[in-house]
Write an enzyme that holds these catalytic residues in place. Structure first.
Site, PDB file in Angstrom:
ATOM      1  N   ARG A 180       0.806  -1.218   0.000  1.00 40.72           N
ATOM      2  CA  ARG A 180       0.000   0.000   0.000  1.00 40.72           C
ATOM      3  C   ARG A 180       0.838   1.266   0.000  1.00 40.72           C
ATOM      4  O   ARG A 180       0.321   2.351  -0.257  1.00 40.72           O
ATOM      5  CB  ARG A 180      -1.010  -0.006   1.154  1.00 40.72           C
ATOM      6  CG  ARG A 180      -0.398  -0.056   2.513  1.00 40.72           C
ATOM      7  CD  ARG A 180      -1.451  -0.219   3.591  1.00 40.72           C
ATOM      8  NE  ARG A 180      -2.250   0.985   3.802  1.00 40.72           N
ATOM      9  CZ  ARG A 180      -1.809   2.099   4.395  1.00 40.72           C
ATOM     10  NH1 ARG A 180      -0.555   2.162   4.824  1.00 40.72           N
ATOM     11  NH2 ARG A 180      -2.594   3.139   4.559  1.00 40.72           N
ATOM     12  N   ASP A 219      -1.738   8.125   8.051  1.00 40.73           N
ATOM     13  CA  ASP A 219      -1.857   6.957   8.907  1.00 40.73           C
ATOM     14  C   ASP A 219      -1.323   7.231  10.299  1.00 40.73           C
ATOM     15  O   ASP A 219      -0.417   8.018  10.478  1.00 40.73           O
ATOM     16  CB  ASP A 219      -0.997   5.801   8.366  1.00 40.73           C
ATOM     17  CG  ASP A 219      -1.568   5.214   7.099  1.00 40.73           C
ATOM     18  OD1 ASP A 219      -2.728   5.488   6.815  1.00 40.73           O
ATOM     19  OD2 ASP A 219      -0.830   4.491   6.427  1.00 40.73           O
TER      20      ASP A 219
END
Ligand code: 9WO
Length: 249
Positions: free
Chosen positions: A154, A169
Site C-alpha cells: 500500500r 496513517d
C-alpha cells in the site's frame, strides 16, 4: 516491486494479497508476487521437507536443502538481489518505519517457516533480516508474510488513490494513534456526529482531531506518547484532561 514467497503454502500468501488495494497494485503492475514451494525442490518419493530435531523434543525442523533450493530458484528468476526476510517470533519488531524501508526496496524474499522452525544453519547462511509482527506464535510464517506484503504494497507509488492517505496513517505522520472518523448520516440512533466536524472551520477541526488523537494515544498506547513530540501547550492541555475517555474536547 517484486516479492518472492518461500513457503510450503505460497498460494496462501498470494491469495491474501489478491483483494482490495493490494490486488489492485498487482493488476496495475506495481507489485508482483511469486511463490516458491520447498516441497517442489525436495528429494525422494516422499519429498521430505522436515525432520526430527537433534537433541530431542516435540515438533519437526525444516530441512536446509529444500529451502535453499527454493531460495536459489527464486534468485535465478530475477537478477535483482533482494533481501531475504524470515518471519518469526524471534525477529525484530515490524514497525511502520521498517515497513517504509522495506517498501523502498525493489525486491524482497520472504521466508516462511512451519513446524517448530528452520534449521539454524539455513537461517545463518541465507537470512538477512528476521522480523516479528507481534508477540504471539502462529502455526507458520505465512500470515506474518501476508501482513508484510499488505503493509509494503500500500506504500508503493500509485497504489493508494489519495496520495495523502498514507502519510495520514497512525505512526506515519505524527506518531499518534488516529483520531475518530465519522460519515453520514449526521443524526443516527447510535449518536450524532461531533458538531465541530460540521462547522467548516478547518483550524478548529484540525485542533479537535489532534486532541482526540492525544487522548486516545494516552488512553490506549501511552508508550507512543513520549516519542510523539507534543508541544508544551499540548502537554499542558492533555495534563488537564481527566483521562476518562475520548470525548473531552
Ligand atoms: C512450533 C513448535 C512445536 C512444538 C514445540 C515448539 C514449537 N515452536 C514452534 C514455533 O515457534 N514454530 C514457528 C512457526 C516456527 C517459525 C514459523 N512459525 C511462526 C512464525 N509462528 N509464528 C510466527 C510469527 C512470525 C512473525 N511474527 C509473529 C509470529
Amino acid at each position: 516491486m517484486r516479492i518472492d514467497i518461500i513457503s510450503l503454502f505460497p498460494e496462501f500468501v498470494a491469495l491474501c494479497a489478491g483483494f482490495g488495494v493490494v490486488g489492485r497494485a498487482q493488476e496495475r503492475g506495481l507489485l508482483s508476487i511469486h511463490g516458491w514451494n520447498p516441497r517442489d525442490y525436495a528429494q525422494g518419493n516422499y519429498r521430505r521437507v522436515d525432520d526430527r530435531p537433534f537433541g530431542g523434543g516435540p515438533g519437526m525442523v525444516m530441512l536446509i536443502d529444500p529451502l535453499r533450493a527454493a531460495i536459489d530458484a527464486a534468485r535465478a528468476a530475477d537478477p535483482i538481489r533482494g533481501r531475504v526476510v524470515y518471519l518469526s517470533p524471534q525477529g525484530r519488531a515490524l514497525t511502520q518505519a521498517r515497513v517504509r524501508e522495506l517498501a523502498g526496496q525493489s525486491r524482497i524474499i520472504l521466508l516462511c517457516g512451519r513446524y517448530e522452525g528452520v534449521d539454524e544453519r539455513l537461517l545463518a547462511a541465507e537470512v538477512d533480516e528476521e522480523l516479528s509482527i507481534g508477540d504471539y506464535v502462529l502455526s507458520g510464517g505465512e500470515l506474518a508474510a501476508a501482513v508484510v506484503v499488505d503493509a509494503v504494497a500500500r506504500l508503493q507509488e500509485g497504489v493508494l488513490n489519495d496520495a495523502g492517505s498514507a502519510v495520514q496513517d497512525s505512526f506515519e505522520g505524527d506518531g499518534l494513534l488516529d483520531c475518530p472518523h465519522y460519515t453520514r448520516p449526521v443524526e443516527h440512533a447510535l449518536g450524532a456526529v461531533p458538531e465541530v466536524l460540521l462547522s467548516g472551520n478547518h483550524a478548529e477541526i484540525a485542533r479537535w482531531r489532534r486532541r482526540q488523537a492525544l487522548l486516545r494515544t494516552r488512553e490506549r498506547r501511552p508508550d507512543l506518547l513520549a516519542a510523539a513530540g507534543l508541544s508544551a501547550e499540548e502537554a499542558r492541555w492533555l495534563e488537564a484532561q481527566d483521562g476518562t475517555g475520548d470525548e473531552a474536547g
